[in-house]
Scaffold this motif. Structure first.
Motif, short mmCIF file in Angstrom:
data_model
loop_
_atom_site.label_atom_id
_atom_site.label_comp_id
_atom_site.label_asym_id
_atom_site.label_seq_id
_atom_site.Cartn_x
_atom_site.Cartn_y
_atom_site.Cartn_z
N THR A 142 -31.67 9.16 29.27
CA THR A 142 -32.76 8.26 29.66
C THR A 142 -32.66 7.01 28.82
O THR A 142 -32.12 7.03 27.71
CB THR A 142 -34.16 8.90 29.44
OG1 THR A 142 -34.35 9.12 28.04
CG2 THR A 142 -34.29 10.22 30.19
N THR A 143 -33.15 5.91 29.39
CA THR A 143 -33.23 4.67 28.61
C THR A 143 -34.63 4.09 28.78
O THR A 143 -35.23 4.22 29.85
CB THR A 143 -32.20 3.61 29.06
OG1 THR A 143 -32.39 3.31 30.46
CG2 THR A 143 -30.77 4.10 28.84
N PRO A 144 -35.16 3.47 27.72
CA PRO A 144 -36.48 2.83 27.84
C PRO A 144 -36.36 1.46 28.50
O PRO A 144 -35.29 0.83 28.47
CB PRO A 144 -36.92 2.69 26.39
CG PRO A 144 -35.64 2.55 25.62
CD PRO A 144 -34.61 3.36 26.38
N ASN A 145 -37.44 1.02 29.11
CA ASN A 145 -37.53 -0.35 29.65
C ASN A 145 -36.39 -0.64 30.61
O ASN A 145 -36.13 0.15 31.50
CB ASN A 145 -37.62 -1.36 28.50
CG ASN A 145 -38.77 -1.01 27.56
OD1 ASN A 145 -39.88 -0.78 28.03
ND2 ASN A 145 -38.52 -0.91 26.28
N GLN A 146 -35.67 -1.75 30.40
CA GLN A 146 -34.52 -2.03 31.28
C GLN A 146 -33.20 -1.88 30.52
O GLN A 146 -32.19 -2.47 30.89
CB GLN A 146 -34.63 -3.43 31.92
CG GLN A 146 -35.75 -3.59 32.91
CD GLN A 146 -35.62 -2.66 34.12
OE1 GLN A 146 -34.60 -2.00 34.34
NE2 GLN A 146 -36.68 -2.59 34.92
N ASP A 147 -33.21 -1.09 29.46
CA ASP A 147 -31.95 -0.87 28.74
C ASP A 147 -30.93 -0.24 29.67
O ASP A 147 -31.25 0.66 30.45
CB ASP A 147 -32.18 0.06 27.54
CG ASP A 147 -32.82 -0.67 26.36
OD1 ASP A 147 -33.21 -1.84 26.53
OD2 ASP A 147 -32.93 -0.05 25.29
N SER A 148 -29.72 -0.74 29.59
CA SER A 148 -28.62 -0.25 30.43
C SER A 148 -27.76 0.73 29.65
O SER A 148 -27.53 0.55 28.46
CB SER A 148 -27.77 -1.44 30.87
OG SER A 148 -26.51 -1.00 31.33
N SER A 149 -27.26 1.74 30.35
CA SER A 149 -26.36 2.68 29.67
C SER A 149 -25.04 2.00 29.29
O SER A 149 -24.33 2.49 28.42
CB SER A 149 -26.09 3.90 30.56
OG SER A 149 -25.36 3.55 31.71
N PHE A 150 -24.73 0.88 29.93
CA PHE A 150 -23.53 0.14 29.55
C PHE A 150 -23.58 -0.28 28.08
O PHE A 150 -22.55 -0.43 27.43
CB PHE A 150 -23.36 -1.12 30.42
CG PHE A 150 -22.86 -0.85 31.81
CD1 PHE A 150 -21.70 -0.13 32.03
CD2 PHE A 150 -23.55 -1.35 32.91
CE1 PHE A 150 -21.22 0.11 33.32
CE2 PHE A 150 -23.09 -1.11 34.21
CZ PHE A 150 -21.93 -0.38 34.41
N MET A 151 -24.79 -0.48 27.54
CA MET A 151 -24.93 -0.87 26.13
C MET A 151 -24.42 0.23 25.20
O MET A 151 -24.12 -0.02 24.04
CB MET A 151 -26.38 -1.22 25.79
CG MET A 151 -26.91 -2.42 26.56
SD MET A 151 -28.47 -3.11 25.95
CE MET A 151 -29.46 -1.69 25.63
N GLN A 152 -24.37 1.47 25.72
CA GLN A 152 -23.85 2.59 24.93
C GLN A 152 -22.43 2.96 25.38
O GLN A 152 -21.92 4.02 25.01
CB GLN A 152 -24.73 3.83 25.11
CG GLN A 152 -26.20 3.62 24.82
CD GLN A 152 -27.02 4.85 25.23
OE1 GLN A 152 -26.67 5.99 24.93
NE2 GLN A 152 -28.13 4.62 25.91
#
Ligand SMILES: [Fe+2]
Length: 203
Positions: free
Chosen positions: A147-157
């Motif tokens: 899961t990600t909060p807000n509009q965080d993208s999994s691409f950031m990880q």
């Protein structure tokens, strides 16, 4: 030309009725996604050196994005990328069970499609406030639910999303009010597994 553009919906506004209503689709696509695109373009305006970077690149390299626009990129470009995926992993006359390679990978990873659905549902229910539940592909091509909060993208990880569930209230409140669980259960009826398979194979 603007760096980012709002993609057209690949089906009519009422195509996902009764599971997702036309008015929600209209506000969600035109106002919410449209707003992310506008704000993303505004944020990037003062940074011509990033003009040729894709939205995905910016998120994958979020730590190297200039500090003055890093939060805006995270939220607005993130919102744009998340919603661009969202419209494509939905569709009319879809639902049912996954097929192909992603189906085999789901069975391998979670035991069965039913067990995957239960875990995914739990993940989506557990999000406090606004965010997303994701089925992502790791660099070694294994699957994971996050899961990600807000509009965080999994691409950031460094994780490639192949299926996402938007649990912001703007995605369901008009029809389902506070009943997130009911929205999640209805949502499975409009999941476009062909697109999930395509994204899995491309990851
Ligand atoms: Fe949304």
């Amino acid at each position: 030309m603007a760096q980012f553009e709002l993609p057209d919906l690949p089906y009519k506004l009422d195509a996902l009725e009764p599971y997702i209503d036309a008015r929600t689709m209209e506000v969600h696509h035109d106002k919410h996604h449209g707003g992310y695109v506008q704000n993303a373009n505004k944020a990037l305006e003062g940074h011509p050196e990033l003009k040729d970077k894709s939205a995905e690149w910016l998120l994958r390299h979020i730590d190297s994005v200039p500090e003055d626009i890093r939060t805006a990129v995270r939220n607005q470009v993130g919102g744009h990328v998340n919603h661009s995926l969202w419209w494509t992993v939905l569709g009319p006359h879809k639902g049912g069970e996954p097929k192909g390679q992603v189906s085999e990978a789901i069975d391998r990873t979670f035991g069965s499609f039913e067990q995957f659905q239960n875990s995914f549902r739990q993940a989506a229910l557990s999000i406090f406030g606004s965010g997303w539940a994701w089925l992502v592909v790791r660099p070694d091509h294994s699957l994971e639910i996050i899961t990600t909060p807000n509009q965080d993208s999994s691409f950031m990880q460094g994780l490639t999303p192949v299926l996402g569930l938007d649990v912001w209230e703007h995605a369901y409140y008009l029809r389902y009010e506070n009943r997130r669980a009911e929205y999640i259960d209805a949502w499975w009826h409009v999941v476009n597994w062909d697109e999930v398979e395509r994204r899995y194979q491309a990851a």
